[in-house]
Motif scaffolding. Structure first.
Motif, mmCIF file in Angstrom:
data_model
loop_
_atom_site.group_PDB
_atom_site.id
_atom_site.type_symbol
_atom_site.label_atom_id
_atom_site.label_comp_id
_atom_site.label_asym_id
_atom_site.label_seq_id
_atom_site.Cartn_x
_atom_site.Cartn_y
_atom_site.Cartn_z
ATOM 1 N N LEU A 151 0.833 -1.206 0.000
ATOM 2 C CA LEU A 151 0.000 0.000 0.000
ATOM 3 C C LEU A 151 0.868 1.257 0.000
ATOM 4 O O LEU A 151 0.609 2.201 -0.769
ATOM 5 C CB LEU A 151 -0.912 -0.004 1.224
ATOM 6 C CG LEU A 151 -1.818 1.221 1.413
ATOM 7 C CD1 LEU A 151 -2.806 1.344 0.246
ATOM 8 C CD2 LEU A 151 -2.578 1.119 2.740
ATOM 9 N N TRP A 202 3.693 0.830 -3.411
ATOM 10 C CA TRP A 202 3.116 0.663 -4.745
ATOM 11 C C TRP A 202 1.956 1.626 -5.011
ATOM 12 O O TRP A 202 1.773 2.052 -6.144
ATOM 13 C CB TRP A 202 2.639 -0.772 -4.928
ATOM 14 C CG TRP A 202 3.737 -1.753 -5.171
ATOM 15 C CD1 TRP A 202 4.822 -1.989 -4.383
ATOM 16 C CD2 TRP A 202 3.849 -2.636 -6.279
ATOM 17 N NE1 TRP A 202 5.600 -2.968 -4.912
ATOM 18 C CE2 TRP A 202 5.036 -3.391 -6.080
ATOM 19 C CE3 TRP A 202 3.070 -2.878 -7.404
ATOM 20 C CZ2 TRP A 202 5.451 -4.362 -6.981
ATOM 21 C CZ3 TRP A 202 3.483 -3.860 -8.302
ATOM 22 C CH2 TRP A 202 4.665 -4.586 -8.095
ATOM 23 N N VAL A 203 1.181 1.924 -3.974
ATOM 24 C CA VAL A 203 -0.034 2.714 -4.188
ATOM 25 C C VAL A 203 0.186 4.184 -3.826
ATOM 26 O O VAL A 203 0.047 5.073 -4.666
ATOM 27 C CB VAL A 203 -1.217 2.132 -3.380
ATOM 28 C CG1 VAL A 203 -2.478 2.983 -3.594
ATOM 29 C CG2 VAL A 203 -1.466 0.684 -3.785
ATOM 30 N N GLY A 260 4.000 5.314 -5.160
ATOM 31 C CA GLY A 260 4.478 4.726 -6.406
ATOM 32 C C GLY A 260 5.094 5.723 -7.370
ATOM 33 O O GLY A 260 6.162 5.501 -7.925
#
Length: 275
Positions: free
Chosen positions: A37, A40-41, A44
């Motif tokens: 989370l 990557w999210v 990112g």
């Protein structure tokens, strides 16, 4: 043993297993899922320059990693139940609750010892699993994530899951451990594991050549192991790889961007670049 007693024992063991499984799977969700989370999210785009490989794994791979990790947590729960039985019977050393029982000096010693010894245990069992005859039966599933994600943190074959879970009862055979030290060790393990499979270099790159921090395995270190399984078997520290000559010769050059740090002959490096 009558049926009622047997049923009670099975129910108690089932409850212990379910509790440990919930803890281990929850730790995976918080550690691996939290790294996913965050890296990557949420971050990112900001971390794009730190992405180790150009390609991004597909959701299908992540789902497979997640399912395998859930099975691993179930195996961890089984070994944890056996460990619980060993502790309560006195066969294993206690997981104690009062620091005053052994003192702060022992608390700190045991915390360092469990991390350092786990790294050694992981290095040698990991190398053993890369023996061709063992790899297919014990470690192949993990390397299906050639380009790993944080969800691969516990994506193990059941044999590998059992081998890795066995470290805790082996450690407890020799050393008592405070409950907080156990918590910190397990939290450290999943966080480093999630980071190591994140696909982004989350550490300062200069740490790779730092006289002290250089002994830590950066994310690139383990990512290169997934890329080429013949090198970089360490978990937290790089000293076993360097001592045994199993650190990838291009590791320092890759992580720092300085080709002069490659330990391969120049003609070999150039041949790779031109291939």
């Amino acid at each position: 043993m009558d049926t009622s007693t047997f049923s009670t024992i099975v129910t108690e063991l089932g409850t212990i297993w379910a509790t440990i499984f919930s803890w281990d799977f929850g730790r995976y969700l918080v550690g691996g899922g939290g790294i996913f989370l965050l890296v990557w999210v949420l971050l990112g785009r900001r971390l794009q320059s730190r992405k180790i490989r150009a390609n991004t794994p597909k959701p299908k791979q992540m789902w497979a990693e997640f399912k395998a990790s859930a099975i691993t947590a179930a195996v961890f729960g089984l070994v944890g139940t056996i460990s619980h039985m060993g502790v309560t019977s006195g066969f294993l050393q206690p997981i104690y609750g009062e620091i005053s029982e052994y003192g702060w000096a022992y608390f700190l010693f045991s915390l360092v010892a469990v991390i350092v010894l786990h790294d050694a245990y992981f290095y040698w069992t990991h190398r053993l699993m890369h023996v061709r005859a063992v790899l297919k039966r014990a470690h192949y599933l993990h390397h299906r994530s050639h380009n790993p994600t944080p969800w691969a943190a516990y994506s193990f074959d059941m044999v590998e899951a059992a081998v890795q879970a066995a470290f805790v009862p082996i450690f407890l055979f020799f050393f008592p451990l405070h409950g907080l030290a156990m918590f910190l060790f397990l939290a450290h393990m999943i966080i480093r594991n999630g980071m190591g499979h994140s696909g982004y270099e989350l550490f300062p790159r200069r740490w790779a050549v730092h006289p002290i921090f250089g002994w830590l395995t950066l994310v690139t270190h383990h990512d290169m192991h997934h890329e080429n399984g013949n090198y970089n078997f360490g978990l937290y520290f790089s000293w076993w790889d360097r001592l045994m000559g199993t650190e990838h010769p291009d590791y320092l050059a890759r992580v720092t961007g300085d080709k002069a740090r490659s330990r391969q002959p120049a003609d070999v490096t150039e041949a790779k670049e031109n291939a």
